[in-house]
Design a protein around this motif. Structure first.
Motif, PDB file in Angstrom:
ATOM      1  N   GLN A  91      39.929  90.850  47.462  1.00 19.31           N
ATOM      2  CA  GLN A  91      39.623  90.108  46.233  1.00 19.31           C
ATOM      3  C   GLN A  91      40.783  90.091  45.242  1.00 19.31           C
ATOM      4  OE1 GLN A  91      36.017  91.817  44.597  1.00 19.31           O
ATOM      5  NE2 GLN A  91      34.945  91.681  46.541  1.00 19.31           N
ATOM      6  N   GLY A  92      42.003  89.992  45.741  1.00 17.24           N
ATOM      7  CA  GLY A  92      43.157  89.926  44.855  1.00 17.24           C
ATOM      8  C   GLY A  92      43.593  91.254  44.281  1.00 17.24           C
ATOM      9  N   SER A  93      42.950  92.355  44.658  1.00 21.85           N
ATOM     10  CA  SER A  93      43.316  93.676  44.147  1.00 21.85           C
ATOM     11  C   SER A  93      44.592  94.173  44.827  1.00 21.85           C
ATOM     12  CB  SER A  93      42.180  94.671  44.395  1.00 21.85           C
ATOM     13  OG  SER A  93      41.002  94.262  43.728  1.00 21.85           O
ATOM     14  N   ARG A  94      45.228  95.154  44.191  1.00 25.68           N
ATOM     15  CA  ARG A  94      46.460  95.710  44.739  1.00 25.68           C
ATOM     16  C   ARG A  94      46.275  97.109  45.327  1.00 25.68           C
ATOM     17  NH1 ARG A  94      48.544  91.761  46.195  1.00 25.68           N
ATOM     18  NH2 ARG A  94      50.358  93.047  46.715  1.00 25.68           N
ATOM     19  N   ARG A  95      45.123  97.728  45.082  1.00 28.08           N
ATOM     20  CA  ARG A  95      44.859  99.069  45.577  1.00 28.08           C
ATOM     21  C   ARG A  95      43.460  99.146  46.169  1.00 28.08           C
ATOM     22  NH1 ARG A  95      49.533  99.875  44.942  1.00 28.08           N
ATOM     23  NH2 ARG A  95      50.631 101.633  43.982  1.00 28.08           N
ATOM     24  N   ALA A  96      43.269 100.085  47.097  1.00 28.55           N
ATOM     25  CA  ALA A  96      41.948 100.305  47.688  1.00 28.55           C
ATOM     26  C   ALA A  96      41.864 101.734  48.196  1.00 28.55           C
ATOM     27  CB  ALA A  96      41.690  99.322  48.825  1.00 28.55           C
ATOM     28  N   ASP A  97      40.665 102.256  48.239  1.00 28.56           N
ATOM     29  CA  ASP A  97      40.415 103.547  48.885  1.00 28.56           C
ATOM     30  C   ASP A  97      39.970 103.278  50.319  1.00 28.56           C
ATOM     31  OD1 ASP A  97      41.025 105.175  46.735  1.00 28.56           O
ATOM     32  OD2 ASP A  97      38.984 105.123  45.937  1.00 28.56           O
ATOM     33  N   VAL A  98      40.553 104.015  51.240  1.00 30.64           N
ATOM     34  CA  VAL A  98      40.263 103.854  52.664  1.00 30.64           C
ATOM     35  C   VAL A  98      39.612 105.133  53.165  1.00 30.64           C
ATOM     36  CG1 VAL A  98      41.273 103.569  54.944  1.00 30.64           C
ATOM     37  CG2 VAL A  98      42.144 102.227  53.019  1.00 30.64           C
ATOM     38  N   THR A  99      38.420 105.018  53.744  1.00 31.11           N
ATOM     39  CA  THR A  99      37.720 106.182  54.291  1.00 31.11           C
ATOM     40  C   THR A  99      37.743 106.110  55.811  1.00 31.11           C
ATOM     41  OG1 THR A  99      36.239 106.204  52.373  1.00 31.11           O
ATOM     42  CG2 THR A  99      35.580 107.506  54.280  1.00 31.11           C
ATOM     43  N   THR A 100      38.292 107.130  56.444  1.00 34.80           N
ATOM     44  CA  THR A 100      38.403 107.156  57.901  1.00 34.80           C
ATOM     45  C   THR A 100      37.118 107.687  58.525  1.00 34.80           C
ATOM     46  OG1 THR A 100      39.332 109.385  57.921  1.00 34.80           O
ATOM     47  CG2 THR A 100      40.883 107.546  57.709  1.00 34.80           C
ATOM     48  N   LEU A 101      37.029 107.575  59.839  1.00 38.51           N
ATOM     49  CA  LEU A 101      35.832 108.016  60.552  1.00 38.51           C
ATOM     50  C   LEU A 101      35.583 109.513  60.358  1.00 38.51           C
ATOM     51  CD1 LEU A 101      33.555 107.192  62.532  1.00 38.51           C
ATOM     52  CD2 LEU A 101      35.109 107.805  64.404  1.00 38.51           C
ATOM     53  N   ASP A 102      36.648 110.301  60.225  1.00 37.69           N
ATOM     54  CA  ASP A 102      36.481 111.744  60.053  1.00 37.69           C
ATOM     55  C   ASP A 102      36.278 112.148  58.588  1.00 37.69           C
ATOM     56  OD1 ASP A 102      39.003 111.399  59.027  1.00 37.69           O
ATOM     57  OD2 ASP A 102      40.048 112.510  60.621  1.00 37.69           O
ATOM     58  N   GLY A 103      36.114 111.158  57.702  1.00 39.32           N
ATOM     59  CA  GLY A 103      35.754 111.452  56.321  1.00 39.32           C
ATOM     60  C   GLY A 103      36.892 111.567  55.333  1.00 39.32           C
ATOM     61  N   ARG A 104      38.135 111.394  55.770  1.00 37.40           N
ATOM     62  CA  ARG A 104      39.254 111.457  54.835  1.00 37.40           C
ATOM     63  C   ARG A 104      39.276 110.207  53.953  1.00 37.40           C
ATOM     64  NH1 ARG A 104      44.313 112.439  58.676  1.00 37.40           N
ATOM     65  NH2 ARG A 104      43.003 111.170  60.065  1.00 37.40           N
ATOM     66  N   VAL A 105      39.534 110.378  52.660  1.00 38.23           N
ATOM     67  CA  VAL A 105      39.662 109.263  51.730  1.00 38.23           C
ATOM     68  C   VAL A 105      41.139 109.135  51.354  1.00 38.23           C
ATOM     69  CG1 VAL A 105      38.968 108.271  49.527  1.00 38.23           C
ATOM     70  CG2 VAL A 105      37.328 109.618  50.856  1.00 38.23           C
ATOM     71  N   LEU A 106      41.728 107.997  51.701  1.00 38.43           N
ATOM     72  CA  LEU A 106      43.155 107.765  51.489  1.00 38.43           C
ATOM     73  C   LEU A 106      43.346 106.567  50.578  1.00 38.43           C
ATOM     74  CD1 LEU A 106      44.142 108.034  55.261  1.00 38.43           C
ATOM     75  CD2 LEU A 106      44.311 109.870  53.560  1.00 38.43           C
ATOM     76  N   THR A 107      44.422 106.586  49.828  1.00 38.96           N
ATOM     77  CA  THR A 107      44.756 105.450  48.970  1.00 38.96           C
ATOM     78  C   THR A 107      45.678 104.501  49.728  1.00 38.96           C
ATOM     79  OG1 THR A 107      44.555 106.790  46.971  1.00 38.96           O
ATOM     80  CG2 THR A 107      45.786 104.739  46.780  1.00 38.96           C
ATOM     81  N   ALA A 108      45.401 103.218  49.631  1.00 41.40           N
ATOM     82  CA  ALA A 108      46.231 102.207  50.293  1.00 41.40           C
ATOM     83  C   ALA A 108      46.591 101.125  49.292  1.00 41.40           C
ATOM     84  CB  ALA A 108      45.493 101.610  51.484  1.00 41.40           C
ATOM     85  N   ARG A 109      47.749 100.521  49.503  1.00 43.45           N
ATOM     86  CA  ARG A 109      48.132  99.382  48.667  1.00 43.45           C
ATOM     87  C   ARG A 109      48.114  98.109  49.504  1.00 43.45           C
ATOM     88  NH1 ARG A 109      53.853  98.327  49.141  1.00 43.45           N
ATOM     89  NH2 ARG A 109      54.867  99.890  50.464  1.00 43.45           N
ATOM     90  N   VAL A 110      47.859  97.012  48.857  1.00 45.68           N
ATOM     91  CA  VAL A 110      47.803  95.722  49.542  1.00 45.68           C
ATOM     92  C   VAL A 110      49.223  95.185  49.678  1.00 45.68           C
ATOM     93  CG1 VAL A 110      46.898  93.375  49.492  1.00 45.68           C
ATOM     94  CG2 VAL A 110      45.497  95.272  48.631  1.00 45.68           C
ATOM     95  N   LEU A 111      49.699  95.058  50.914  1.00 44.17           N
ATOM     96  CA  LEU A 111      51.042  94.527  51.156  1.00 44.17           C
ATOM     97  C   LEU A 111      51.081  93.018  51.019  1.00 44.17           C
ATOM     98  CD1 LEU A 111      52.306  96.548  54.265  1.00 44.17           C
ATOM     99  CD2 LEU A 111      52.737  96.994  51.846  1.00 44.17           C
TER     100      LEU A 111
END
Length: 335
Positions: A84-104
């Protein structure tokens, strides 16, 4: 009556009749093989599927969807309408880790976006397959986070190939895969996977009220978008300065000129001082080929004006008053 009964009975050595042996064993084996194929695919690809929670510019929470890791260093494919035009997102992996990602990069024209995890870690990645080799009826498995239910799996078949789907930008997404693997809000951006464990599409849309009509952007389109964003930060497309519509090619003209196609792209407007204007194209010309490739409509023309045509001089074959003409155009990068 006796004949019908004997057709479903076996005769024992004493002359009596016994019920025919049920086929349940073979059916069980068949279903077990199907289930095992799905389980194997989920075991291989499931760890690479992530939940994406979008952050708005003010730091508040936005929408959520799914994504698939496509390289171990943290490249993630998802839908444009998920970020939705955002530049950042939180990514949750299958094992439960929450990682920060940026939109390239974000490409609304194909409803695809590419993210990169900012942490310096190695992640399980899925492999993008070749969507050109798909066949109708082939198994298709969707993995994602519909309605917030993480790691949900649905299975079906490839229902149709080569569909077109209108993106929010108004442009048609070409070569879309139709499947009956159930998708729901939140599946968007997740992978559609083959029985070989390859990502064959990125799930993107459903038709409200329909049963079993769902769509995924083909893996080959996703590969192209990924490469463009990695190299340029955006998807580059050519522009020659025309507006066009799809129109039928008169059969008599096609036969006379030896053309196999039934439609072309009719120019409805030419932008002043554009490449098309300099080349001499006029309103009413029907484009039938670009750079040696057949054009059967306006969407073909838009699709063919890709990054490979930018700053090149390419031939454009048109019909003007039912007579063939060739012009040379130099596409510029579309703003």
């Amino acid at each position: 009556m006796m004949t019908n009964m004997l057709s479903v009975l076996d005769t024992d050595p004493q002359g009596g009749h016994q019920p025919a042996a049920p086929s349940s064993l073979s059916e069980t084996a068949l279903f077990d093989a199907y289930s095992q194929a799905v389980v194997d695919v989920v075991d291989r690809v499931g760890p690479s599927v992530v939940r994406i929670d979008v952050k708005r510019g003010d730091g508040s929470a936005g929408g959520s969807g799914s994504g698939v890791i496509v390289s171990p260093d943290g490249l993630i494919l998802t839908n444009s309408h998920v970020v939705q035009g955002s530049r950042r997102a939180d990514v949750t992996t299958l094992d439960g880790r929450v990682l920060t990602a940026r939109v390239l990069g974000d490409d609304p024209d194909t409803d695809l976006a590419l993210l990169r995890v900012e942490a310096d870690i190695t992640l399980p990645a899925a492999r993008l397959g070749d969507s050109k080799v798909l066949r109708r009826g082939q198994m298709a498995i969707a993995i994602g986070n519909p309605l917030g239910f993480d790691a949900t799996v649905t299975a079906g078949v490839v229902s149709a190939l080569g569909r077109s789907l209108r993106a929010k930008s108004g442009r048609l997404i070409e070569d879309v895969i139709q499947t009956d693997a159930a998708l729901n809000p939140g599946n968007s951006g997740g992978p559609l996977v083959s029985s070989a464990g390859e990502v064959i599409g990125i799930n993107t849309a459903i038709i409200a009220g329909a049963q079993g009509i769902c769509f995924a952007v083909a893996a080959n389109t996703a590969s192209f978008v990924l490469g463009e964003i990695v190299r340029h930060g955006r998807v580059r497309r050519g522009h020659i300065g025309i507006a066009a519509g799809t129109s039928a090619l008169p059969r008599r003209t096609a036969l006379r000129l030896g053309l196999d196609q039934t439609h072309g792209a009719v120019i409805t407007a030419v932008e002043l001082k554009s490449s098309a204007d300099h080349a001499g194209l006029l309103t009413g010309d029907m484009v039938v080929a670009l750079d040696g490739r057949t054009v059967t409509g306006a969407d073909d023309l838009v699709r063919m004006l890709d990054a490979g045509t930018i700053d090149r001089t390419v031939p454009l074959d048109v019909l003007r008053r039912a007579e063939p003409r060739r012009f040379w155009v130099s596409p510029r990068e579309r703003a």
